[in-house]
Design a protein around this motif. Structure first.
Motif, PDB file in Angstrom:
ATOM      1  N   SER A  19       0.820  -1.209   0.000  1.00 45.12           N
ATOM      2  CA  SER A  19       0.000   0.000   0.000  1.00 45.12           C
ATOM      3  C   SER A  19       0.856   1.263   0.000  1.00 45.12           C
ATOM      4  O   SER A  19       0.540   2.237  -0.701  1.00 45.12           O
ATOM      5  CB  SER A  19      -0.934   0.005   1.218  1.00 45.12           C
ATOM      6  N   THR A  23       0.466   3.915  -3.035  1.00 43.41           N
ATOM      7  CA  THR A  23      -0.140   5.198  -2.690  1.00 43.41           C
ATOM      8  C   THR A  23       0.866   6.340  -2.769  1.00 43.41           C
ATOM      9  O   THR A  23       0.525   7.449  -3.190  1.00 43.41           O
ATOM     10  CB  THR A  23      -0.755   5.150  -1.284  1.00 43.41           C
ATOM     11  N   ARG A 243      -6.575  13.806   1.551  1.00 42.51           N
ATOM     12  CA  ARG A 243      -6.826  12.528   2.200  1.00 42.51           C
ATOM     13  C   ARG A 243      -5.783  11.482   1.806  1.00 42.51           C
ATOM     14  O   ARG A 243      -5.317  10.707   2.632  1.00 42.51           O
ATOM     15  CB  ARG A 243      -8.223  12.033   1.831  1.00 42.51           C
ATOM     16  N   TRP A 246      -2.452  12.005   3.668  1.00 43.88           N
ATOM     17  CA  TRP A 246      -2.481  11.524   5.045  1.00 43.88           C
ATOM     18  C   TRP A 246      -2.421  10.003   5.109  1.00 43.88           C
ATOM     19  O   TRP A 246      -1.844   9.437   6.042  1.00 43.88           O
ATOM     20  CB  TRP A 246      -3.732  12.046   5.754  1.00 43.88           C
ATOM     21  N   ILE A 247      -2.997   9.324   4.115  1.00 46.34           N
ATOM     22  CA  ILE A 247      -2.880   7.864   4.062  1.00 46.34           C
ATOM     23  C   ILE A 247      -1.427   7.460   3.892  1.00 46.34           C
ATOM     24  O   ILE A 247      -0.934   6.532   4.550  1.00 46.34           O
ATOM     25  CB  ILE A 247      -3.741   7.305   2.914  1.00 46.34           C
ATOM     26  N   LEU A 251       0.733   5.321   6.635  1.00 56.98           N
ATOM     27  CA  LEU A 251       1.361   4.063   6.234  1.00 56.98           C
ATOM     28  C   LEU A 251       2.865   4.082   6.481  1.00 56.98           C
ATOM     29  O   LEU A 251       3.450   3.075   6.899  1.00 56.98           O
ATOM     30  CB  LEU A 251       1.082   3.790   4.754  1.00 56.98           C
TER      31      LEU A 251
END
Length: 323
Positions: A19, A23, A243, A246-247, A251
């Motif tokens: 991820s 991302t 958003r 921030w992910i 992570l």
């Protein structure tokens, strides 16, 4: 319970690694209005989140007592300044490494980055032999040679002029390659140095992570001031944050905690399987979903070209096809 925690931590590691790569890659190549978020500030925020998480874990281990938490932090960090200062070296290197990973993923597709970054296994082995006096068997060295060969094939230039002319990212692939190679060496040295410190002392992994994060935040803020100070003063520290940003930050902060859990409940062999699975998942997602990686197989390339010619707007209608 121990077996469940082992496989749970390995599963989380696979999810976190895959991820984070995808991302981070998407967040650095996504075209939006306004300024793009600064990778230097994202590194600082991730370090602060990691410190907060480790403090909560120490608080839980101290039976949720604020007095016990304060005593532990005071005794283990403030009253042992020399032990704390030992973490300044790997912390500075990790901060540099985290910034280099943003540079690499801004200039390389996710699959190439994942495979090339596995050279850190080789650098870690070399530093382990030199710094920890570890001995590797014939099959272990043979595995490292196979790894180097695989990385060399990944970077081998393609015969197809189409792939050479296709722009995979906004930056230079050479810059991305140099960034990821530097990160491999820094990761190997910092990891072995940190392992050596852990084996020489009895402090918990969470306390050590708090010390690492504290120095990392300081070094990270210095980097923000030196490289992006003008942009921060103009558009703010959290410019371009959304958003997805921030992910990525969460992570990245989770990474240090997951590695600690894997080391505690599993072993390095299972960790290697988890990393390999993450590479496979990143490659498949990068090819089928992000559309920013094309294998050099002639048959596969002809299949993609056939779909593009038969179906109008084939690429544009795929999820995230614009990348």
């Amino acid at each position: 319970m121990s077996a469940n925690l082992k496989y749970l931590s390995l599963g989380i590691l696979v999810f976190q690694t895959t991820s984070l790569v995808l991302t981070m890659r998407y967040s650095r190549t996504l075209k939006e209005e306004g300024p793009r978020y600064l990778s230097s500030t994202a590194v600082v925020v991730a370090e602060l989140l990691k410190i907060m998480a480790c403090i909560l874990l120490v608080y839980k281990d101290s039976k949720c007592s604020l007095r016990a938490l304060n005593r532990i932090l005071h005794d283990e960090i403030l009253n042992k300044p020399m032990e704390t200062l030992k973490l300044a070296i790997p912390s500075g290197i990790y901060t540099l490494q985290n910034n280099l990973l943003y540079v690499a993923l801004s200039n390389l597709d996710a699959a190439t980055y994942q495979v090339t970054y596995q050279l850190k296994i080789l650098t870690t082995a070399l530093f382990s032999v030199s710094m920890l006096s570890k001995k590797l068997g014939v099959y272990q060295w043979l595995s490292l040679v196979i790894l180097m060969t695989g990385v060399a094939f990944v970077q081998w230039p393609s015969d197809s002029q189409e792939l050479d002319s296709k722009e995979l990212s906004a930056g230079s692939q050479f810059v991305g390659l140099m960034a990821v190679l530097t990160a491999c060496f820094s990761s190997g040295f910092a990891g072995v140095y940190f392992e050596k410190i852990l084996k020489e002392t009895k402090q918990s992994v969470w306390i050590r992570n708090i010390q690492l994060g504290s120095f990392g935040s300081i070094f990270g803020l210095m980097g923000v001031y030196i490289y992006d100070g003008e942009l921060v003063s103009k558009n703010g520290f959290f410019q371009g944050y959304n958003r997805l940003t921030w992910i990525v930050v969460v992570l990245q902060a989770l990474g240090g905690l997951v590695i600690a859990a894997v080391i505690k409940y599993a072993d390095n062999i299972l960790k290697g399987f988890a990393t390999s699975l993450s590479i496979i998942l990143s490659t498949l997602i990068s090819y089928f979903w992000l559309q920013d990686f094309v294998p050099t197989s002639i048959a596969k390339r002809m299949q993609v070209q056939s779909l593009e010619s038969e179906i109008p707007g084939f690429q544009s209608h795929l999820p995230l096809g614009g990348l």
